[in-house]
Design an enzyme around this catalytic site. Structure first.
Site, short mmCIF file in Angstrom:
data_model
loop_
_atom_site.label_atom_id
_atom_site.label_comp_id
_atom_site.label_asym_id
_atom_site.label_seq_id
_atom_site.Cartn_x
_atom_site.Cartn_y
_atom_site.Cartn_z
N GLU A 107 0.83 -1.22 0.00
CA GLU A 107 0.00 0.00 0.00
C GLU A 107 0.86 1.27 0.00
OE1 GLU A 107 -3.32 -0.39 -0.07
OE2 GLU A 107 -3.83 -2.23 1.00
N ARG A 140 -13.72 -4.62 -3.42
CA ARG A 140 -13.62 -5.61 -2.32
C ARG A 140 -14.43 -6.86 -2.64
NH1 ARG A 140 -9.35 -4.67 -1.33
NH2 ARG A 140 -9.50 -3.16 -2.98
P1 ATP Z 1 -5.65 -4.80 -3.22
O1 ATP Z 1 -5.32 -3.79 -4.27
O2 ATP Z 1 -7.10 -4.84 -2.92
O3 ATP Z 1 -4.76 -4.70 -2.03
P2 ATP Z 1 -3.95 -6.91 -4.20
O4 ATP Z 1 -3.44 -6.43 -5.50
O5 ATP Z 1 -3.05 -6.80 -3.04
O6 ATP Z 1 -5.36 -6.23 -3.89
P3 ATP Z 1 -4.21 -9.64 -3.41
O7 ATP Z 1 -4.98 -9.40 -2.19
O8 ATP Z 1 -2.78 -9.99 -3.30
O9 ATP Z 1 -4.39 -8.40 -4.41
O10 ATP Z 1 -4.91 -10.74 -4.29
C1 ATP Z 1 -6.31 -10.70 -4.57
C2 ATP Z 1 -6.87 -12.12 -4.62
O11 ATP Z 1 -6.38 -12.80 -5.74
C3 ATP Z 1 -6.45 -12.94 -3.41
O12 ATP Z 1 -7.50 -13.77 -3.05
C4 ATP Z 1 -5.28 -13.73 -3.95
O13 ATP Z 1 -5.10 -14.93 -3.24
C5 ATP Z 1 -5.67 -13.98 -5.38
N1 ATP Z 1 -4.52 -14.12 -6.30
C6 ATP Z 1 -3.52 -13.25 -6.48
N2 ATP Z 1 -2.66 -13.68 -7.43
C7 ATP Z 1 -3.13 -14.88 -7.86
C8 ATP Z 1 -2.68 -15.84 -8.82
N3 ATP Z 1 -1.58 -15.66 -9.55
N4 ATP Z 1 -3.42 -16.95 -8.98
C9 ATP Z 1 -4.54 -17.15 -8.26
N5 ATP Z 1 -5.02 -16.29 -7.34
C10 ATP Z 1 -4.32 -15.15 -7.13
MG MG Z 2 -3.21 -5.74 -1.24
#
Ligand code: ATP
Ligand code: MG
Length: 693
Positions: free
Chosen positions: A216, A629
């Site tokens: 973040e 979300r």
């Molecule tokens: P945010 O911007 O809301 O913080 P983020 O970019 O950090 O989101 P994550 O929370 O890391 O995203 O991932 C979102 C969802 O997608 C989670 O449930 C995660 O387990 C799943 N995910 C992420 N990458 C993969 C992948 N390569 N294959 C399958 N599932 C994935």
């Molecule tokens: Mg995140």
């Protein structure tokens, strides 16, 4: 060597995880797996031989840290315990505890919370009313966040108002230093001073930290970014992940300038973009992309999802806020009863739902409706019972009985309620304690204290010390519910706590409500002494009589240990701000009305067009965070009327609803939903009756 599989990462994610030799920025939209990159990269670093204790990951909240710790444990096992995974503030505490002495800070310095700070500021600006003191507190905090101290703030003050707040800030700084205390902003500001000032300390930390990962990053402020730069040094051994479209803490000093500055400060910065969203269906993503579209953006992203179109996003119109809450409950019941396809998931549980809103107070009608429907829920991002000023006061005393060397507790107890020990005396005691490296309590009984504190001050301090000793002794002897209750009530009477609440509040009603909390708390304590309430903090089940002191000991744990709520099967009620980084299968965005989201503050009439425009953009990002979300289903609801004071006024749907560009034909919630909910209710009733027979 730890085995680590990279399955579960796409090519771009793998690239980010495997890029180990320089600064790396992952810039990507919501749900694209940024946080996942951080946990996997921790694993990768360990796999290449970096010791866990030389890796630090910084998260935005304590809860996010707790979650990441658990994920890291699953991924790498035992070594995870040596990782530093925490918020910027916690890292600041860690640095200051180790090296704060360079700045003249005692090792067990106290950390004041916002209420403590408010008290000191109001005191320092004698006679100010609550609203004014809050405004001063806010201003001082914003100055600290952009790296100003009282001197520099005074030098750049344009108005008389700013000049007098800068002078007040100087008095505030004096008091903090005399009390050997720091506030929340200092937890970032002081480490920065320390790292900037002492080459030795800076080198030590740079050598110690092999890699810093930060989640973040779009919501860091200027001071945090400066700390980060000092920690990672010229070579920039860091991985930052973030999304400019989710920057929602501008009001607290976070700035996108940091993101813009990164490629300038680190010309070798490797920038990686992720475009596949793994969280949400296409219907939800389209709405999110549409909403964020009108905002000016640093980096335009093209998020797509392979999860299929999914359920259409629904718009729910309600007559009033109460009606809106009823409809939300009906929606939850109907989805639970199977009204939506499950996309291969197990049956829907309460924990699969979140109701998100702009401001804490909006939770009320939803709480009521959920209670009525007997649906279990938790409110996150709101004020917890233990965060209340009056409960903290009492806990400070209890902590002091258990451990008189707890300086923060000492400071709070000795000044709450006031007992005629002036800040001059406390300042002298503080200096003395620093000089001899003792706690305030120890210093109080030192025979040479008389050489720095006058006779009257000395007597008051001794009297307080004796009182603490006496209470502590009694608390160690008294057990059982009735005796404990009598003892605790007598103590409150002796320190005149009810009067203290009356003096501190502008209205009698507010004081009475605080006093009611106090009585609740005392009652709860006494029940624990009688063994009537199970102690969730103990390893074994405790169901016997205990002394007040024994119970007090576990309370300190409760205030510091965030209870695990992960496995509980509850509907989540949360502010949009507190929902950042999280995900739920079914989300209801509630109260999506003009003036609520985008939020229109009272002072907005005096603001320039430009400032208002920027605020709307931040609110739009908040809406984007809310939409993203949701995994499987999303409903956006608003009411046509809302309460303002005692009146009902007309309310308009938020402009953001139109911006989602939904298909009118499918957006209206299915009227059969209510019927399904009713049926589900009947079915459950029948089941319950079946249980009883
Ligand atoms: P945010 O911007 O809301 O913080 P983020 O970019 O950090 O989101 P994550 O929370 O890391 O995203 O991932 C979102 C969802 O997608 C989670 O449930 C995660 O387990 C799943 N995910 C992420 N990458 C993969 C992948 N390569 N294959 C399958 N599932 C994935
Ligand atoms: Mg995140």
């Amino acid at each position: 060597m730890v085995e680590l599989s990279h399955s579960g990462l796409n090519i771009a994610q793998q690239e980010a995880v495997n890029y180990l030799h320089g600064p790396c920025l992952v810039l990507a939209g919501a749900g694209s797996g940024k946080t996942r990159v951080i946990t996997h990269k921790i694993g990768r670093l360990i796999q290449t031989g970096v010791p866990a204790k030389r890796i630090a990951a910084i998260t935005f909240t304590n809860k996010a840290a707790q979650e990441m710790r658990e994920r890291a444990k699953t991924l790498i096992g035992k070594p995870a315990k040596d990782l530093t995974i925490c918020t910027f503030h916690a890292l600041g505490v860690h640095i200051l505890r180790q090296d704060g002495e360079v700045l003249g800070l005692k090792q067990n310095f106290s950390i004041l919370d916002s209420d403590d700070v408010f008290g000191i500021i109001r005191d320092a600006g004698a006679g100010a009313d609550t609203a004014t003191a809050r405004a001063w507190q806010w201003k001082i905090s914003s100055w600290k966040n952009i790296g100003l101290n009282s001197e520099t703030a005074l030098a750049q003050a344009q108005t008389d108002e700013d000049k007098s707040v800068a002078l007040l800030m100087a008095r505030y700084e004096e008091r903090l230093s005399a009390y050997q205390s720091v506030d929340f902003d200092d937890l970032i500001g002081l480490p920065l001073q320390l790292l900037a000032k002492s080459e030795e300390v800076r080198t030590k930390w740079q050598k110690h930290l092999a890699h810093v990962l930060i989640d973040e990053v779009q919501d860091t402020n200027a001071t945090q970014y400066a700390v980060l730069k000092h920690l990672v040094g010229q070579n920039g051994r860091f991985t930052a992940v973030g999304d400019d479209d989710q920057s929602i803490y501008g009001w607290r000093g976070a700035t996108l300038d940091n993101l813009k500055q990164l490629p300038i400060d680190y010309p070798h910065l490797k920038v990686i973009k992720l475009e596949q969203n793994y969280r949400s269906t296409s219907a939800i993503l389209t709405a999110a992309n549409n909403v964020i579209g009108p905002n000016p953006r640093l980096f335009v992203k093209n998020l797509w999802s392979a999860l299929g179109e999914g359920e259409p996003v629904r718009v729910v119109e309600a007559d009033t806020e109460e009606h809106e809450a009823e409809r939300a409950v009906a929606r939850i019941q109907s989805i639970r009863a199977g009204s939506l396809p499950l996309a291969g998931r197990a049956a829907t549980e309460f924990k699969d739902f979140a109701i998100l809103y702009r401001a804490n107070h909006q939770a009320k009608p939803f709480e009521k409706a959920l209670r009525k429907a007997q649906i279990p829920y938790k409110v996150s991002g709101g004020q917890s019972f233990f965060d209340r000023a009056e409960i903290k006061d009492l806990c400070a005393w209890l902590r002091l009985w258990v451990n008189p060397n707890d300086d923060p507790a000492f400071m709070r107890s000795v000044t709450t309620p006031k007992r005629g020990i002036g800040h001059q005396t406390l300042a002298q005691l503080g200096h003395f304690a620093t000089q001899y490296k003792t706690s305030l309590y120890e210093a109080l009984f030192a025979s040479s204290l008389g050489s720095v504190v006058n006779q009257k001050g000395l007597e008051s301090l001794h009297e307080f010390g004796r009182l603490v000793n006496d209470l502590s002794y009694q608390a160690s002897k008294i057990s059982g519910q009735e005796a404990a209750l009598a003892f605790l009530l007598q103590w409150l009477k002796d320190i005149d706590y009810e009067q203290h609440l009356m003096d501190g509040e502008d209205s009698e009603k507010a004081a009475a409500s605080r006093w009611a909390n106090v009585l609740d708390f005392i009652d709860w304590m006494a029940k624990r002494c009688g063994g009537e309430i199970e102690d969730t903090t103990a390893v074994n089940l405790v169901s016997e009589r205990r002394t007040v002191l024994e119970v007090a000991q576990t309370i300190a744990l409760i205030t510091t240990l965030s209870e695990k709520e992960k496995d509980q099967n509850l509907v989540t009620l949360s502010t949009l701000h507190a929902s950042k980084g999280l995900e739920w299968p079914h989300v209801i965005l509630a109260g999506v009305n003009e003036d609520s989201l985008p939020f229109k503050p009272n002072d907005s009439d005096d603001l320039s067009k430009e400032v208002i425009g920027q605020r709307i953009e931040e609110e739009r990002r908040l809406m984007y965070v809310g939409i993203t979300r949701a995994q499987l289903s999303l409903a956006v609801s608003y009411s046509k009327k809302r309460k303002k004071g005692r009146e009902m006024i007309n309310a308009l749907p938020s402009r953001f609803i139109a911006e989602m560009g939904l298909n009118q034909a499918t957006a209206k919630e299915d009227p059969r939903e209510k019927l399904r909910a009713l049926r589900a209710e009947f079915a459950q009733k029948a089941l319950r009756q079946g249980d009883m027979s």
